[in-house]
Design a protein around this motif. Structure first.
Motif, PDB file in Angstrom:
ATOM      1  N   MET A  88       0.850  -1.185   0.000  1.00  0.00           N
ATOM      2  CA  MET A  88       0.000   0.000   0.000  1.00  0.00           C
ATOM      3  C   MET A  88       0.885   1.235   0.000  1.00  0.00           C
ATOM      4  O   MET A  88       1.881   1.295   0.719  1.00  0.00           O
ATOM      5  N   TRP A  89       0.530   2.201  -0.807  1.00  0.00           N
ATOM      6  CA  TRP A  89       1.320   3.415  -0.975  1.00  0.00           C
ATOM      7  C   TRP A  89       0.459   4.626  -0.692  1.00  0.00           C
ATOM      8  O   TRP A  89      -0.738   4.626  -0.939  1.00  0.00           O
ATOM      9  N   VAL A  90       1.097   5.709  -0.229  1.00  0.00           N
ATOM     10  CA  VAL A  90       0.417   6.985  -0.064  1.00  0.00           C
ATOM     11  C   VAL A  90       0.225   7.565  -1.463  1.00  0.00           C
ATOM     12  O   VAL A  90       1.150   7.599  -2.260  1.00  0.00           O
ATOM     13  N   GLN A  91      -0.990   8.020  -1.750  1.00  0.00           N
ATOM     14  CA  GLN A  91      -1.296   8.524  -3.086  1.00  0.00           C
ATOM     15  C   GLN A  91      -0.583   9.841  -3.367  1.00  0.00           C
ATOM     16  O   GLN A  91      -0.065  10.035  -4.455  1.00  0.00           O
ATOM     17  N   ALA A  92      -0.547  10.736  -2.417  1.00  0.00           N
ATOM     18  CA  ALA A  92       0.148  12.012  -2.560  1.00  0.00           C
ATOM     19  C   ALA A  92       0.935  12.235  -1.280  1.00  0.00           C
ATOM     20  O   ALA A  92       0.345  12.383  -0.211  1.00  0.00           O
ATOM     21  N   ARG A  93       2.228  12.261  -1.382  1.00  0.00           N
ATOM     22  CA  ARG A  93       3.046  12.295  -0.161  1.00  0.00           C
ATOM     23  C   ARG A  93       3.045  13.631   0.558  1.00  0.00           C
ATOM     24  O   ARG A  93       3.457  13.711   1.693  1.00  0.00           O
ATOM     25  N   GLY A  94       2.623  14.697  -0.084  1.00  0.00           N
ATOM     26  CA  GLY A  94       2.600  16.004   0.575  1.00  0.00           C
ATOM     27  C   GLY A  94       3.941  16.704   0.497  1.00  0.00           C
ATOM     28  O   GLY A  94       4.783  16.389  -0.325  1.00  0.00           O
ATOM     29  N   ALA A  95       4.125  17.669   1.397  1.00  0.00           N
ATOM     30  CA  ALA A  95       5.344  18.481   1.382  1.00  0.00           C
ATOM     31  C   ALA A  95       6.545  17.681   1.878  1.00  0.00           C
ATOM     32  O   ALA A  95       6.417  16.783   2.711  1.00  0.00           O
ATOM     33  N   LYS A  96       7.695  18.032   1.363  1.00  0.00           N
ATOM     34  CA  LYS A  96       8.936  17.424   1.803  1.00  0.00           C
ATOM     35  C   LYS A  96       9.256  17.890   3.214  1.00  0.00           C
ATOM     36  O   LYS A  96       9.091  19.060   3.538  1.00  0.00           O
ATOM     37  N   VAL A  97       9.705  16.944   4.051  1.00  0.00           N
ATOM     38  CA  VAL A  97      10.080  17.292   5.415  1.00  0.00           C
ATOM     39  C   VAL A  97      11.432  16.666   5.739  1.00  0.00           C
ATOM     40  O   VAL A  97      11.883  15.750   5.066  1.00  0.00           O
ATOM     41  N   THR A  98      12.050  17.156   6.775  1.00  0.00           N
ATOM     42  CA  THR A  98      13.323  16.594   7.203  1.00  0.00           C
ATOM     43  C   THR A  98      13.075  15.263   7.920  1.00  0.00           C
ATOM     44  O   THR A  98      11.941  14.965   8.320  1.00  0.00           O
ATOM     45  N   TRP A  99      14.125  14.483   8.101  1.00  0.00           N
ATOM     46  CA  TRP A  99      14.030  13.220   8.823  1.00  0.00           C
ATOM     47  C   TRP A  99      13.486  13.459  10.240  1.00  0.00           C
ATOM     48  O   TRP A  99      12.579  12.761  10.692  1.00  0.00           O
ATOM     49  N   ASP A 100      14.055  14.434  10.925  1.00  0.00           N
ATOM     50  CA  ASP A 100      13.637  14.719  12.294  1.00  0.00           C
ATOM     51  C   ASP A 100      12.154  15.101  12.366  1.00  0.00           C
ATOM     52  O   ASP A 100      11.435  14.665  13.269  1.00  0.00           O
ATOM     53  N   ALA A 101      11.684  15.906  11.418  1.00  0.00           N
ATOM     54  CA  ALA A 101      10.284  16.302  11.388  1.00  0.00           C
ATOM     55  C   ALA A 101       9.372  15.088  11.124  1.00  0.00           C
ATOM     56  O   ALA A 101       8.312  14.961  11.725  1.00  0.00           O
ATOM     57  N   ALA A 102       9.812  14.202  10.250  1.00  0.00           N
ATOM     58  CA  ALA A 102       9.033  13.004   9.961  1.00  0.00           C
ATOM     59  C   ALA A 102       8.931  12.102  11.180  1.00  0.00           C
ATOM     60  O   ALA A 102       7.857  11.593  11.513  1.00  0.00           O
ATOM     61  N   VAL A 103      10.037  11.912  11.869  1.00  0.00           N
ATOM     62  CA  VAL A 103      10.049  11.084  13.083  1.00  0.00           C
ATOM     63  C   VAL A 103       9.162  11.702  14.158  1.00  0.00           C
ATOM     64  O   VAL A 103       8.385  11.025  14.818  1.00  0.00           O
TER      65      VAL A 103
END
Length: 108
Positions: A88-103
């Motif tokens: 399963m995949w996200v259809q639209a990943r949205g804005a790019k974020v840093t690794w720290d922000a994603a975590v």
């Protein structure tokens, strides 16, 4: 001049990717499907060529190997499921974020 490496690489890629995973997997359990890339052209050292026959240089390219066709289902919740692999995949990943922000934004 034909690069033997190109011919061998093409043949081995085709053979290994079409060989059922169960024949290669320890225990003989098939765990996933190899999906066809949709490649349609053949290439030689200098560019596109007419697809060669068995025994000719450059035979066994991706376009000469046919596997399961890509198939997807939109789930209606912002995800898409690959019907061949079950992934399963996200259809639209949205804005790019840093690794720290994603975590920081991921649930525990």
């Amino acid at each position: 001049m034909v690069h033997r490496h190109s011919y061998i690489h093409g043949f081995l890629w085709c053979f290994l990717h079409l060989l059922p995973v169960s024949a290669r997997a320890a225990g003989g359990v098939r765990s996933y499907t190899i999906v066809d890339t949709g490649q349609t052209g053949c290439y030689g050292n200098a560019g596109p060529i007419t697809c060669p026959h068995s025994g000719q240089p450059f035979y066994g390219q991706d376009s000469q190997c046919h596997g399961s066709q890509p198939a997807y289902k939109r789930n209606g919740n912002g995800t898409v499921t690959d019907l061949n692999t079950g992934l399963m995949w996200v259809q639209a990943r949205g804005a790019k974020v840093t690794w720290d922000a994603a975590v920081a934004g991921a649930p525990n």
